[in-house]
Design a protein around this motif. Structure first.
Motif, short mmCIF file in Angstrom:
data_model
loop_
_atom_site.label_atom_id
_atom_site.label_comp_id
_atom_site.label_asym_id
_atom_site.label_seq_id
_atom_site.Cartn_x
_atom_site.Cartn_y
_atom_site.Cartn_z
N ALA A 1 -10.10 -125.65 51.21
CA ALA A 1 -10.31 -126.47 52.40
C ALA A 1 -10.13 -125.66 53.68
O ALA A 1 -10.85 -125.85 54.66
N ARG A 2 -9.19 -124.73 53.66
CA ARG A 2 -8.96 -123.88 54.83
C ARG A 2 -10.18 -123.04 55.15
O ARG A 2 -10.49 -122.77 56.31
N ASP A 3 -10.92 -122.65 54.10
CA ASP A 3 -12.12 -121.84 54.28
C ASP A 3 -13.39 -122.69 54.34
O ASP A 3 -14.49 -122.18 54.16
N ARG A 4 -13.23 -123.98 54.53
CA ARG A 4 -14.36 -124.92 54.61
C ARG A 4 -15.22 -124.88 53.35
O ARG A 4 -16.45 -124.83 53.40
N VAL A 5 -14.57 -124.91 52.19
CA VAL A 5 -15.28 -124.99 50.92
C VAL A 5 -14.82 -126.22 50.14
O VAL A 5 -15.19 -126.41 48.99
N PHE A 6 -14.02 -127.05 50.74
CA PHE A 6 -13.60 -128.30 50.13
C PHE A 6 -13.25 -129.26 51.26
O PHE A 6 -13.32 -128.91 52.45
N PHE A 7 -12.88 -130.46 50.90
CA PHE A 7 -12.64 -131.49 51.91
C PHE A 7 -11.52 -131.08 52.87
O PHE A 7 -10.44 -130.67 52.45
N ARG A 8 -11.79 -131.21 54.15
CA ARG A 8 -10.94 -130.65 55.20
C ARG A 8 -9.48 -131.12 55.19
O ARG A 8 -8.58 -130.34 55.52
N PRO A 9 -9.18 -132.38 54.86
CA PRO A 9 -7.77 -132.81 54.90
C PRO A 9 -6.84 -132.00 54.01
O PRO A 9 -5.63 -131.96 54.26
N TYR A 10 -7.39 -131.32 52.99
CA TYR A 10 -6.55 -130.54 52.09
C TYR A 10 -6.09 -129.22 52.71
O TYR A 10 -5.31 -128.49 52.10
N ALA A 11 -6.55 -128.92 53.93
CA ALA A 11 -6.19 -127.65 54.57
C ALA A 11 -4.87 -127.71 55.33
O ALA A 11 -4.44 -126.70 55.88
N LYS A 12 -4.21 -128.85 55.33
CA LYS A 12 -2.99 -128.98 56.12
C LYS A 12 -1.75 -128.56 55.32
O LYS A 12 -1.60 -128.91 54.15
N LEU A 13 -0.87 -127.80 56.00
CA LEU A 13 0.42 -127.43 55.42
C LEU A 13 1.53 -128.26 56.06
O LEU A 13 1.38 -128.75 57.18
N HIS A 14 2.62 -128.41 55.34
CA HIS A 14 3.79 -129.08 55.90
C HIS A 14 4.25 -128.29 57.13
O HIS A 14 4.37 -127.06 57.07
N PRO A 15 4.48 -128.95 58.25
CA PRO A 15 4.80 -128.23 59.49
C PRO A 15 6.07 -127.38 59.41
O PRO A 15 6.18 -126.37 60.12
N ARG A 16 6.99 -127.73 58.56
CA ARG A 16 8.25 -126.98 58.49
C ARG A 16 8.33 -126.09 57.24
O ARG A 16 8.65 -124.91 57.34
N HIS A 17 8.02 -126.64 56.06
CA HIS A 17 8.22 -125.91 54.82
C HIS A 17 6.99 -125.13 54.36
O HIS A 17 7.08 -124.38 53.39
N ARG A 18 5.84 -125.32 55.03
CA ARG A 18 4.65 -124.53 54.78
C ARG A 18 4.14 -124.64 53.34
O ARG A 18 3.94 -123.64 52.65
N PHE A 19 3.95 -125.83 52.85
CA PHE A 19 3.32 -126.05 51.55
C PHE A 19 2.22 -127.09 51.72
O PHE A 19 2.26 -127.91 52.65
N PRO A 20 1.19 -127.09 50.86
CA PRO A 20 0.06 -128.02 50.99
C PRO A 20 0.43 -129.44 50.57
O PRO A 20 0.60 -129.72 49.39
#
Length: 485
Positions: A324-343
Motif C-alpha cells: 500500500a505504501r508503494d501504491r500497489v494495494f489499497f491505500r488505507p493499509y499504508a498507515k503505521l501506528h503513530p507511536r509504535h510504528r507497526f501496520p
C-alpha cells in the motif's frame, strides 16, 4: 529508476541473527508437528510417514534458497511482494504484486488459524469435557490476545519472541527425550505390506498428501523475509536465518516423528476415538513419564502453539503495508501506528481472517484447511517467486546479491516440481472439498479487484507502466540515465 533502496517507512533494524532465527523457528515449529503426525501417518498408512517429513524438508530447503537470495538482495518489508513487484513490472505492471498481497491476506491468516485449531485440540487433553462452543470461544480469545500483544513496538516483540522460542525448544525436546526413554524400534520401523510400492497410485497420492502436510509443518522459514526492513545486516542475517531454521527444524522433526512412532502404535493415531489421534505428544508423555508429565508438557505445547500464531501474524501483517505504501494495494493499509510504528490495519484484518479460518477449521477438519491454504499460496507466491528469481537474474545481472543460490538452478527446479505436485494432487487428497477450484476462484476474484483498483489508480492497463528498479547498483543507475532524460 531509484538509485537506492526504498525508504524504510519508519521501520527500525533491531532484529539480529539469533532473534531472526528464533522468529522463523517459532513460526515453523508451532503446533504443526504435534497435530500433523497423525495426519501424516494416515496419509501414508503406516510408519513410512517419516518420508513425508523428509520430502517436506527437501522442498523447504530448495524453496528457502530462493527466499534467501531474493531477501538478501532486496531486504524490504513485504517479502514476496517486493520480489514479484521488481520481477514482473516490465510486462504486467503491478498485477503480480497485487495478486500476491490479495492471496497473502487469505493464506497467511489461514496458516495461523490452524495453529489456533491445534491449540484448542491440545487443550482438550487437559480439559476432556471441553465443549465445542467453549473451545470456539477460547480460540477466539487466543486470537484477540495475540493481536493485543502485537499492538506494540518491534523491540518489545523481539524479546517476547526469544522467550517463546525457548519454550518451543523445551517442549519439543521433552517429547523427544521422553520418546527415547521407551523407544521401540519394532513399532517405529515395522511397515505394512507394499508400504513402498512405487508402482502404486495409492503410494503417490499418499506421498502428495504427505508432502503437503510436510511443507505445511515447515512453513515459516520465510517469516523474516517479510520483515526485511527490520533485520540487522539483512544481506548476511536474512539468508542465515532461513537456512539455519530449516536445518534445525528438520533435525527436530525427524527425531520427533521417529520417536513418537517408537512409542505409540501407528494404528492408534488413525483411530478418531483415541487420544493419540488428536494429542499425540501428550499421549507419548503419558505412556512414558505418566499423566503429570503429560499435563506439564501439554501446557508447554499450548505456549508453543501461541508463539507460532504470534510470530506468523507479526511477519504477515507487514505484507499489505509495504504494498500500500508503494501504491500497489489499497491505500488505507499504508498507515503505521503513530507511536509504535507497526501496520495497524494489516494486523487487524489478518486477525479477523484468522478468527474466521479458525471457525472453519473447527467445523470441518484440519486436513481440509491445510489443503486450502497451500493451494491458495502455490500459484502466486511459490511458483511465481521461483520464476521471479530467474527473471531478475536475467534482467538485473548487476543487482547486488550478497547471497547467491547454491547450485543454481537445481534448487529452483526441485522447488517448482514439488509445488506442482502439491497443487496437482490437492483435489485427490480432499475429495468433495475442491481446494483447487476454491483457490482459482479466489485468484479470479483478485484479478477483478485489481482491474477495479487499477482503473481508480490510473495505472496499467489503464495507464503507463511505472518501472522502479529499487536497490539499484551504480552500474544500473548509469545504464538507466539516458532512458530517463
Amino acid at each position: 529508476m531509484s538509485g537506492s533502496p526504498p525508504p524504510s517507512g519508519g521501520f527500525v533494524r533491531r532484529v539480529g541473527l539469533f532473534q531472526a532465527t528464533a522468529i522463523n523457528m517459532s513460526q515453523m515449529c508451532g503446533i504443526g508437528p504435534f497435530v500433523t503426525i497423525p495426519l501424516m501417518v494416515a496419509a501414508f498408512g503406516g510408519p513410512q510417514a517419516v518420508v513425508g517429513f523428509v520430502a517436506g524438508a527437501v522442498l523447504a530447503l530448495a524453496d528457502g534458497l530462493v527466499w534467501a537470495e531474493m531477501g538478501a538482495a532486496m531486504p524490504g518489508s513485504g517479502g514476496s511482494y517486493v520480489y514479484l513487484r521488481q520481477a514482473f513490472q516490465y510486462r504486467t505492471g503491478r498485477l503480480m504484486p497485487f495478486l500476491f498481497v490479495w492471496t497473502a491476506m487469505l493464506f497467511i491468516p489461514l496458516i495461523m488459524s490452524t495453529g489456533v485449531v491445534g491449540f484448542v485440540q491440545y487443550l482438550g487433553y487437559l480439559a476432556p469435557d471441553l465443549g465445542r462452543t467453549s473451545g470456539d470461544l477460547i480460540g477466539l480469545g487466543v486470537i484477540a490476545l495475540v493481536v493485543v500483544l502485537l499492538w506494540r513496538g518491534i523491540e518489545h516483540i523481539a524479546r517476547i519472541t526469544a522467550v517463546m522460542w525457548a519454550v518451543m525448544i523445551t517442549s519439543v525436546l521433552l517429547v523427544i527425550v521422553a520418546a527415547a526413554t521407551d523407544f521401540s524400534a519394532h513399532l517405529a520401523f515395522t511397515y505394512p505390506a507394499h508400504a513402498f510400492d512405487l508402482g502404486s497410485n495409492t503410494f503417490w497420492i499418499g506421498f502428495a498428501g504427505g508432502l503437503t502436510i510436510g511443507i505445511y509443518d515447515y512453513l515459516g522459514y520465510n517469516t523474516t523475509a517479510y520483515m526485511g526492513a527490520e533485520i540487522k545486516d539483512p544481506g548476511r542475517n536474512l539468508p542465515r536465518s532461513i537456512i539455519f531454521s530449516i536445518l534445525g527444524i528438520m533435525a527436530i522433526y525427524l527425531l520427533l516423528q521417529i520417536g513418537t512412532l517408537g512409542v505409540i502404535d501407528w494404528h492408534r493415531m488413525t483411530d478418531a476415538k483415541d487420544i493419540a489421534s488428536t494429542s499425540v505428544a501428550s499421549a507419548v508423555l503419558e505412556e512414558t513419564w505418566g499423566k503429570g508429565a503429560a499435563d506439564t508438557v501439554t501446557v508447554l505445547i499450548l505456549i508453543t502453539a501461541f508463539a507460532s500464531v504470534f510470530t506468523g501474524l507479526l511477519g504477515g501483517s507487514r505484507v499489505p503495508y509495504d504494498a500500500a505504501r508503494d501504491r500497489v494495494f489499497f491505500r488505507p493499509y499504508a498507515k503505521l501506528h503513530p507511536r509504535h510504528r507497526f501496520p495497524t490495519l494489516g494486523l487487524a484484518t489478518m486477525g479477523v481472517i484468522t478468527a474466521i479460518g479458525f471457525l472453519i477449521g473447527r467445523h470441518t477438519d484440519l486436513a481440509t484447511l491445510i489443503q486450502l491454504l497451500t493451494t491458495v499460496m502455490v500459484i502466486v507466491q511459490a511458483l511465481a517467486q521461483i520464476v521471479a528469481l530467474s527473471v531478475l537474474r536475467r534482467r538485473r545481472p548487476t543487482l547486488k546479491r550478497r547471497y547467491r543460490m547454491w547450485l543454481y538452478p537445481v534448487p529452483s527446479v526441485i522447488a517448482f516440481v514439488g509445488w506442482c505436485v502439491i497443487y496437482g494432487y490437492a483435489d485427490k487428497n480432499s475429495p468433495g472439498r475442491h481446494p483447487i477450484e476454491w483457490s482459482l476462484a479466489w485468484l479470479a476474484l483478485g484479478c477483478v479487484a485489481f482491474v477495479l483498483w487499477a482503473r481508480f489508480e490510473k495505472v496499467w492497463p489503464f495507464g503507463p507502466k511505472e518501472i522502479t528498479e529499487d536497490y539499484a547498483t551504480p552500474e544500473e543507475t548509469a545504464q538507466a540515465a539516458p532512458a530517463g532524460t
